[in-house]
Design a protein around this motif. Structure first.
Motif, PDB file in Angstrom:
ATOM      1  N   ILE A1066     -82.039 -70.734  20.120  1.00 16.37           N
ATOM      2  CA  ILE A1066     -82.903 -70.472  21.269  1.00 16.37           C
ATOM      3  C   ILE A1066     -83.545 -69.098  21.155  1.00 16.37           C
ATOM      4  N   SER A1067     -82.777 -68.116  20.736  1.00 18.17           N
ATOM      5  CA  SER A1067     -83.273 -66.740  20.647  1.00 18.17           C
ATOM      6  C   SER A1067     -84.433 -66.605  19.666  1.00 18.17           C
ATOM      7  N   GLN A1068     -84.507 -67.514  18.704  1.00 13.16           N
ATOM      8  CA  GLN A1068     -85.615 -67.468  17.751  1.00 13.16           C
ATOM      9  C   GLN A1068     -86.945 -67.830  18.404  1.00 13.16           C
ATOM     10  N   ASN A1069     -86.886 -68.443  19.584  1.00 10.26           N
ATOM     11  CA  ASN A1069     -88.108 -68.890  20.261  1.00 10.26           C
ATOM     12  C   ASN A1069     -88.310 -68.226  21.615  1.00 10.26           C
ATOM     13  N   THR A1070     -87.575 -67.166  21.891  1.00 13.67           N
ATOM     14  CA  THR A1070     -87.742 -66.422  23.135  1.00 13.67           C
ATOM     15  C   THR A1070     -88.047 -64.970  22.818  1.00 13.67           C
ATOM     16  N   THR A1071     -88.553 -64.273  23.819  1.00 13.41           N
ATOM     17  CA  THR A1071     -88.913 -62.865  23.623  1.00 13.41           C
ATOM     18  C   THR A1071     -87.687 -62.002  23.431  1.00 13.41           C
ATOM     19  N   VAL A1072     -86.621 -62.308  24.171  1.00 15.65           N
ATOM     20  CA  VAL A1072     -85.410 -61.488  24.121  1.00 15.65           C
ATOM     21  C   VAL A1072     -84.236 -62.344  23.661  1.00 15.65           C
ATOM     22  N   GLU A1073     -83.117 -61.672  23.492  1.00 15.64           N
ATOM     23  CA  GLU A1073     -81.914 -62.366  23.029  1.00 15.64           C
ATOM     24  C   GLU A1073     -81.337 -63.253  24.126  1.00 15.64           C
ATOM     25  N   VAL A1074     -80.866 -64.412  23.723  1.00 18.50           N
ATOM     26  CA  VAL A1074     -80.131 -65.314  24.598  1.00 18.50           C
ATOM     27  C   VAL A1074     -78.726 -65.450  24.031  1.00 18.50           C
ATOM     28  N   PHE A1075     -77.728 -65.302  24.883  1.00 19.51           N
ATOM     29  CA  PHE A1075     -76.361 -65.449  24.396  1.00 19.51           C
ATOM     30  C   PHE A1075     -75.574 -66.353  25.336  1.00 19.51           C
ATOM     31  N   PRO A1076     -74.540 -67.028  24.825  1.00 20.96           N
ATOM     32  CA  PRO A1076     -73.713 -67.889  25.674  1.00 20.96           C
ATOM     33  C   PRO A1076     -72.521 -67.117  26.215  1.00 20.96           C
ATOM     34  N   TYR A1077     -72.074 -67.527  27.383  1.00 19.36           N
ATOM     35  CA  TYR A1077     -70.865 -66.934  27.955  1.00 19.36           C
ATOM     36  C   TYR A1077     -70.072 -68.005  28.681  1.00 19.36           C
ATOM     37  N   SER A1078     -68.792 -68.045  28.367  1.00 16.90           N
ATOM     38  CA  SER A1078     -67.852 -68.848  29.123  1.00 16.90           C
ATOM     39  C   SER A1078     -66.576 -68.043  29.250  1.00 16.90           C
ATOM     40  N   VAL A1079     -65.790 -68.362  30.223  1.00 21.33           N
ATOM     41  CA  VAL A1079     -64.651 -67.520  30.566  1.00 21.33           C
ATOM     42  C   VAL A1079     -63.643 -67.409  29.432  1.00 21.33           C
ATOM     43  N   PHE A1080     -63.578 -68.407  28.548  1.00 21.24           N
ATOM     44  CA  PHE A1080     -62.551 -68.384  27.502  1.00 21.24           C
ATOM     45  C   PHE A1080     -63.044 -67.782  26.190  1.00 21.24           C
ATOM     46  N   TYR A1081     -64.326 -67.456  26.087  1.00 23.22           N
ATOM     47  CA  TYR A1081     -64.861 -66.962  24.816  1.00 23.22           C
ATOM     48  C   TYR A1081     -64.157 -65.695  24.343  1.00 23.22           C
ATOM     49  N   VAL A1082     -63.871 -64.807  25.284  1.00 27.18           N
ATOM     50  CA  VAL A1082     -63.316 -63.517  24.911  1.00 27.18           C
ATOM     51  C   VAL A1082     -61.936 -63.664  24.273  1.00 27.18           C
ATOM     52  N   PHE A1083     -61.236 -64.771  24.570  1.00 30.08           N
ATOM     53  CA  PHE A1083     -59.914 -64.988  24.000  1.00 30.08           C
ATOM     54  C   PHE A1083     -59.978 -65.704  22.653  1.00 30.08           C
ATOM     55  N   TYR A1084     -61.008 -66.502  22.453  1.00 29.17           N
ATOM     56  CA  TYR A1084     -61.062 -67.332  21.251  1.00 29.17           C
ATOM     57  C   TYR A1084     -62.024 -66.806  20.188  1.00 29.17           C
ATOM     58  N   GLU A1085     -62.718 -65.721  20.488  1.00 30.63           N
ATOM     59  CA  GLU A1085     -63.604 -65.160  19.476  1.00 30.63           C
ATOM     60  C   GLU A1085     -62.833 -64.718  18.238  1.00 30.63           C
ATOM     61  N   GLN A1086     -61.606 -64.264  18.448  1.00 25.52           N
ATOM     62  CA  GLN A1086     -60.799 -63.794  17.328  1.00 25.52           C
ATOM     63  C   GLN A1086     -60.632 -64.867  16.254  1.00 25.52           C
ATOM     64  N   TYR A1087     -60.642 -66.152  16.689  1.00 20.32           N
ATOM     65  CA  TYR A1087     -60.388 -67.223  15.736  1.00 20.32           C
ATOM     66  C   TYR A1087     -61.594 -67.533  14.856  1.00 20.32           C
ATOM     67  N   LEU A1088     -62.765 -67.045  15.254  1.00 21.22           N
ATOM     68  CA  LEU A1088     -63.936 -67.219  14.395  1.00 21.22           C
ATOM     69  C   LEU A1088     -63.810 -66.377  13.134  1.00 21.22           C
TER      70      LEU A1088
END
Length: 1275
Positions: A1066-1088
């Motif tokens: 999506i960010s490739q087609n918008t003027t600014v950055e678009v990012f996703p957020y969900s309540v559990f992302y902060v805990f599971y980012e480590q697994y990426l």
């Protein structure tokens, strides 16, 4: 014509009925009527004085009013709305009206429900014939039009009770039925396959420009308008197989087979070649040594030393000399040393006053600079933290289903049985409502202040509506028992027509319906003013068969607070009371419900309870290890009690353990001075690690001292100094290796791993310092006690008999006389290599199958109520957590180009944010997006349209005043005129920003369902203070979708990875950055990045160990490589054990793996150094000597000490302790002991360096008791 003008009013729905008229069409002259006709039925407009119709201006005004709700949902696709409205244009105004409509019932008198406004016959029932061709074409043009606020097709709201089986016939029948609340009278529709019979309006295609100039519908609303075929998920990469078998298995099988063949048939040729590092002349020197073998006589081959060997010689002699001198100082001045150590420990321990312990999972596992953490902070600052969740999953104890025959089905002569799940029985719903109302009435106390749910709950329509948001199936009945019991009967009360079944059918099809269009005419909206989505309020159904649900999900969203501890304390106080109540409720007798529940604080509370419950287990584990150390250090050569009390070294053992604990306290205190918060994992793991390393060094030092022979004219202090000079370099090498390895592990970005590594490194270094100072002083004092024949612990008592104990210990004798010769025998050595190589190959083959993540249930105690909730979540929930796609500051929504990058309606880009998310929602198994995103921008554009009657204002005063749709006033005019809308469908930049606050504060209601207060009140962040030039600008917006159901760590990781990929596209087609957020992302980012982090941390640790070992072994490259390879094999086998024992890779296991590196050094470094410094000639003899002399200390020190402590952990109530501590610690000790005491000596006997040069020149350790008695083995 058969109808013209209006003659009567239905007093129930306030709709007007048409007059019967059998005559020709009349000229439409009033400008108001012409304007409406041009707006709704432009193809009928022929110009002023040329337009003839069968409808009057009043009829057109009624038609316009009746079409407002469909207009709000369908006008986003011009073709759909124009095709749809043509059905009513033709029926009301067509000059050929009589060819496809017939009045079935005519009346000319008033009744209880009909009030005549003209003394003229009116049409009460109308027959309307249309072609199937028109019906199907019209339906197809509308079937994909979406409702941005509910993430569902618009027809789910407009098809009434037929939403789950909506087709052209059902939809048209429902829209013309008086029961829908929109039709002024009953219209019976028949469908004809003959295009010459019935109304057959030529519909427009949704992917084409319309007759009135409106553009084509968007891709989101019209699949044929999309560029390219419908999205298809890419085919997953097939697993690597060979002959249908896992490729890793086959590869490692061939590797193992090839290794065994080469090893067995070629005598380990490569290893032999690596060992030939001496020149012929040097080999002759070695032969000279073998013929004149003397352990005490230095050899005269100094001219053969190279530069590296000389450096190694100087380093070894320097270390020996320094530690010898230091040992003598400590032995001569023990009290000064102990006092200095006590002061150092005390000063460090004082830092514990500033100690803080963090249990916040975000702080533990997410770095402040990590992407997910930064995004969470951005979301919290702009939209507020994600709400706290209090949730119940409810099932009926009686799981039987029920069947219902809707009244509407009887008109066709067919009785249709509709299946209702067990949770939707009326008695069950009443009990759910009772429970819900009890929860709402709960109160908690906080500092003498009463806290209720209304004080903390989410209220999206406040201050206009102060009801709490409650996502519950009973909120379809506005949380009211009387509404749930409401039934509808025909006039006179003879025939049953509807009850709660019909209302549920309507609401589960259209959750945002303000009128359920049944005979009950109830609203589906919850008491909080918003829709209750069925996939949120129900569970245990397949697909969209909500009526067959077997579970109800009741959710109380509670406001979370950003940097407001007082308000947060209120929420937590109420949650505590809620948990107490629910624990009592599930024990009630006579209930029809099974209830599993959780609260926002539940997981953290249970983890803290779990830690407290296992305190005694941990203490018991350490006490047993302390007792073993204290007893095992003694040397008992006599059964006589007096001599036993003299030989006993309880004081030394306990002092050694206390020194280990002091080192941990020093590390914690020093970091507390630096305001570094501690974590439970540090408190639980670092003492275990420090005890393993410290006890090992203590056993080596004490047992080396016990087995040492006095030298001529040597004082006790000099003897202790000499022993320390011989042993301390090995202790120094292992401790510095571990310290540097752990400090480099502090480069990890994961806070828990980084803090653990830094504190572990400091604890080990402090332990080493205390051991070579305070422990040496204690050992000197204990030596004086033994020399004076005084009892241990009771120094005032002396043994009358003076006899010297010569017992070397049973374990030492077993290792020396049996274990060591057996392991290094010619027949066992090849078997050892093959066995360890086999398990290493197996571990390599299953390395990719080790799970990644942490099952939430493992973090809970076995008796936790949260486990029941997890089970319910896995079995019944149908949708995952909300996901917000956040558009950062800088996107220009007032400009058409900027808005088209985001919106999903007519004129929007095919690759806009809404379009891309909608496409992804069509392949949920791949994208993990369950429903399209709600779009405030699309609803705002629809809200602004003058035909919708949503945006109106009164500009007669000094300031414009917003008039919502319920205000009846002639001074309220449309925000944008029809002419302005026709000239430019989008608002000007000034209009956009002027009307936006009105939209965001407008509550949805019957006449305007597009009000944005409930759905989007917090989705748009507008600057209201600060820099004047930016006040009123939009800084950030969010668009909410839903993830698919997440049950396992793999699901959570998949959701996060997929959302990141979607946002990047999506960010490739918008003027600014678009990012996703969900309540559990902060805990599971480590697994990426957990695999990368694991490789980095372990790789850096191994590199540090290699450098330190290479340096401190006198630049011995081969020995350093052997140590690192052995540790690497231990780690590889750890992964094999993790696969076999179902231990996943996560932050906790990564900490344990980093710890395993440190403990492995203890298993390997001492034996390798003893081998390198051995004065025997052959590799086998030197390996046997090293194993006999050091192996027993390693076995009694680290192996048995840890083993007896680990066994206790198996009795822990905590699942996480059993999995990540008992299982992993046991694997570390068993694999470390196996590799260090079996594999490593055998490997050294094959490829170990022949003799280090400085050993030939008399720098090796002097002969001790029993040394030199080993059988000389030939390599």
């Amino acid at each position: 014509c058969i109808m013209y003008d209006e003659c009567a009013t239905n007093v129930l729905n306030k709709k007007n009925l048409n007059c019967f008229y059998n005559g020709k069409a009349k000229k439409l002259e009033e400008q108001t009527g012409l304007d409406i006709l041009l707006q709704l039925c432009p193809y009928m407009y022929k110009g002023p004085n040329l337009t003839y119709t069968c409808c009057s201006t009043k009829q057109l005004q009624t038609l316009q009013s009746n079409l407002q709700l469909p207009y709000q949902y369908l006008s986003r696709c011009p073709a759909c709305f124009s095709n749809f409205v043509a059905m009513f244009c033709e029926m009301t105004c067509s000059t050929d009206q009589s060819t496809f409509t017939t009045p079935e019932t005519l009346k000319n008198t008033s009744t209880d429900t009909i009030h005549m406004i003209k003394n003229q016959t009116y049409v009460s029932t109308l027959s309307y014939t249309m072609t199937n061709q028109y019906a199907e074409s019209m339906f197809n043009s509308c079937s994909h039009v979406s409702s941005p606020s509910t993430n569902t097709p618009a027809l789910n709201l407009l098809c009434g009770p037929y939403a789950d089986k909506c087709n052209a016939q059902n939809w048209i029948t429902y829209m013309n039925s008086i029961s829908n609340g929109l039709a002024p009278f009953q219209i019976d529709v028949t469908f004809s396959n003959d295009t010459s019979v019935g109304m057959n309006y030529q519909t427009g295609k949704c992917n084409e420009t319309q007759r009135n100039g409106d553009g084509a519908c968007s891709c989101n609303d019209c699949p044929t308008a999309c560029a390219g075929p419908p999205p298809q998920p890419p085919k997953p990469s097939p697993p690597w197989t060979i002959f249908g078998i896992d490729g890793y298995y086959i590869t490692m099988t061939f590797v193992y087979g090839g290794f065994c063949v080469v090893f067995c048939n070629n005598g380990f040729v490569v290893g032999w070649w690596l060992g030939q590092i001496f020149t012929v002349r040097r080999f002759l020197c070695i032969l000279e040594v073998s013929f004149s073998y003397s352990l005490d006589k230095p050899l005269d081959c100094e001219d053969e030393l190279g530069v590296v060997e000389r450096w190694g010689l100087y380093l070894e002699n320097g270390l020996r000399s320094a530690f010898r001198k230091w040992g003598i100082i400590c032995a001569r001045h023990p009290f000064i040393i102990l006092l200095a150590g006590f002061i150092l420990v005390g000063v460090s321990a004082f830092g514990l006053k500033f100690m803080t312990i963090t249990t916040d999972p975000v702080e533990l596992w997410s770095a402040p600079s990590s992407e997910a953490r930064l995004r969470k902070d951005y979301f919290d600052q702009h939209f507020g933290p994600f709400y706290r969740t209090e949730q119940m999953i409810i099932t009926a104890k009686n799981s039987s289903t029920t069947y219902y025959q809707p009244y509407s089905s009887s008109s066709t002569g067919e009785q249709v049985n509709v299946t209702f799940g067990s949770i939707l029985r009326k008695d069950v719903l009443h009990e759910i409502l009772d429970l819900q109302l009890e929860v709402e009435r709960l109160t908690a106390k906080l500092d003498d202040e009463t806290v209720t749910l209304k004080d903390i709950c989410l209220k999206p329509l406040a201050p206009y509506n102060n009801n709490c948001t409650i996502m519950s199936v009973v909120n379809y009945f506005q949380n009211d028992h009387a509404t749930l019991d409401k039934e509808a009967y025909s006039e006179g009360g003879f025939f049953f027509e509807a009850d709660y079944h019909d209302h549920l059918m309507a609401c589960l099809s259209g959750a945002a319906s303000i009128d359920d269009a049944t005979k009950l005419h109830l609203s589906c909206l919850g008491t909080f003013g918003g829709p209750v989505f069925p996939w949120v309020a129900l569970g245990g159904f397949n697909g969209t068969n909500y009526l067959e649900a077997t579970a109800a999900v009741v959710t109380f969203p509670v406001v979370n607070y950003y940097n407001n501890s007082k308000k947060l304390a209120k929420a937590m106080a109420w949650e505590k009371r809620y948990i107490e109540f629910m624990k009592e409720y599930v024990k009630r007798n006579g209930s029809k419900l099974n209830v599993a529940f959780t609260s926002e604080r539940s997981i953290e509370d249970e983890i803290n309870r779990e830690s407290g419950a296992d305190v005694m287990t941990i203490i018991a584990s350490y006490l047993i290890m302390f007792a073993y150390v204290a007893i095992a250090l003694g040397r008992f050569g006599s059964c006589r009690l007096g001599r036993t009390m003299v030989d006993c070294q309880l004081t030394v053992g306990l002092s050694g353990v206390m020194i280990v604990l002091c080192s941990v306290v020093m590390a914690l205190g020093i970091f507390s001075y630096a305001n570094v918060p501690l974590t439970l994992i540090i408190v639980e793991v670092i003492p275990f690690l420090a005890l393993a390393v410290g006890v090992d060094n203590i056993f080596i030092l004490v047992q080396h001292y016990q087995r040492d022979n006095w030298q001529p004219r040597e004082t006790p202090e000099e003897r202790l100094g000499r022993v320390l000079g011989e042993v301390a370099p090995s202790m120094f090498m292992s401790s510095i290796s571990e310290t540097v390895a752990f400090f480099l592990g502090g480069l990890s970005t994961m806070p828990a791993v980084r803090t653990f590594s830094m504190m572990a490194g400091l604890a080990i270094f402090c332990d080493f310092l205390l051991q070579i100072s305070c422990f040496v002083a204690i050992l000197a004092l204990d030596n004086k006690r033994q020399n004076s024949n005084r009892f241990d612990c009771l120094c005032c008592i002396k043994d009358k008999e003076n006899e010297e104990s010569e017992n070397d210990g049973i374990l030492y004798l077993i290792v020396k006389n049996y274990f060591s010769p057996a392991v290094l025998s010619s027949c066992v050595r090849p078997i050892v290599i093959c066995i360890f190589a086999g398990f290493a190959c197996f571990s390599g083959a299953v390395l990719h199958k080790v799970d990644i993540g942490l099952d939430q249930s493992l973090s809970m105690p076995e008796d936790s109520y949260v486990l029941d909730y997890f089970d319910g979540m896995n079995n019944y929930l149908s949708v995952g957590a909300p996901v917000y796609f956040v558009v950062k500051d800088g996107q220009n929504y007032t400009d058409a180009a900027g808005a088209n990058q985001i919106c999903g309606g007519m004129g929007c880009n095919n690759n806009s944010l809404i379009e891309q998310i909608a496409r992804m929602s069509k392949m949920p198994n791949y994208s993990h997006i369950a429903y399209p995103a709600s779009s405030w921008l699309d609803d705002y554009f629809d809200w602004l349209k003058p035909q919708s009657s949503c945006c109106r204002h009164d500009n007669t005063g000094e300031e414009d005043v917003f008039c919502n749709a319920t205000v009846v006033s002639t001074s309220c005019i449309a925000c944008r005129s029809a002419q302005e809308s026709a000239n430019q469908s989008r608002p000007t930049p000034d209009e956009f920003m002027k009307f936006l606050p009105w939209f965001l504060n407008d509550n949805p209601e019957t006449k305007c369902a597009k009000g944005g207060h409930a759905a989007y009140g917090t989705s748009v962040k507008v600057i209201d203070e600060g820099k004047k030039s930016r006040v009123g600008e939009i800084t950030a917006t969010s668009f909410m979708a839903y993830h698919t159901l997440t049950k396992t760590s793999k699901d959570f990781i998949g959701c996060l990875r997929s959302a990141n990929e979607i946002a990047e596209q999506i960010s490739q087609n918008t003027t600014v950055e678009v990012f996703p957020y969900s309540v559990f992302y902060v805990f599971y980012e480590q697994y990426l990045t957990i695999v990368h982090d694991t490789i980095f941390n372990l790789g850096v640790s191994l590199a540090a160990i290699f450098v330190v070992v290479f340096f401190l072994l006198g630049f011995d490259l081969l020995s350093a490589v052997i140590v690192v390879v052995t540790i690497l094999l231990i780690l590889l086998d750890m992964f094999g054990a993790m696969y076999l024992w179902n231990i996943p890779l996560n932050a906790v296991s990564l900490v344990n793996l980093v710890m395993a590196v440190g403990i492995s050094v203890e298993f390997c470094a001492h034996i390798t150094r003893a081998f390198a410094l051995s004065q025997r000639i052959t590799r086998v003899a030197r390996a046997e000597e090293a194993l006999a002399e050091i192996g027993s200390s390693v076995l009694s020190g680290i192996t048995l000490t840890k083993f007896v402590g680990i066994v206790i952990l198996a009795f822990s109530k905590s699942q996480i302790f059993k999995v990540f501590y008992f299982r992993m610690y046991l694997c570390v000790v068993v694999l470390g002991a196996g590799h260090g005491l079996v594999f490593l000596p055998v490997l050294l006997s094959y490829i170990g360096k022949l003799i280090i040069n400085h050993v030939l020149y008399g720098t090796g350790p002097r002969r001790r008791k029993g040394q030199g008695k080993h059988k000389v083995l030939v390599n």
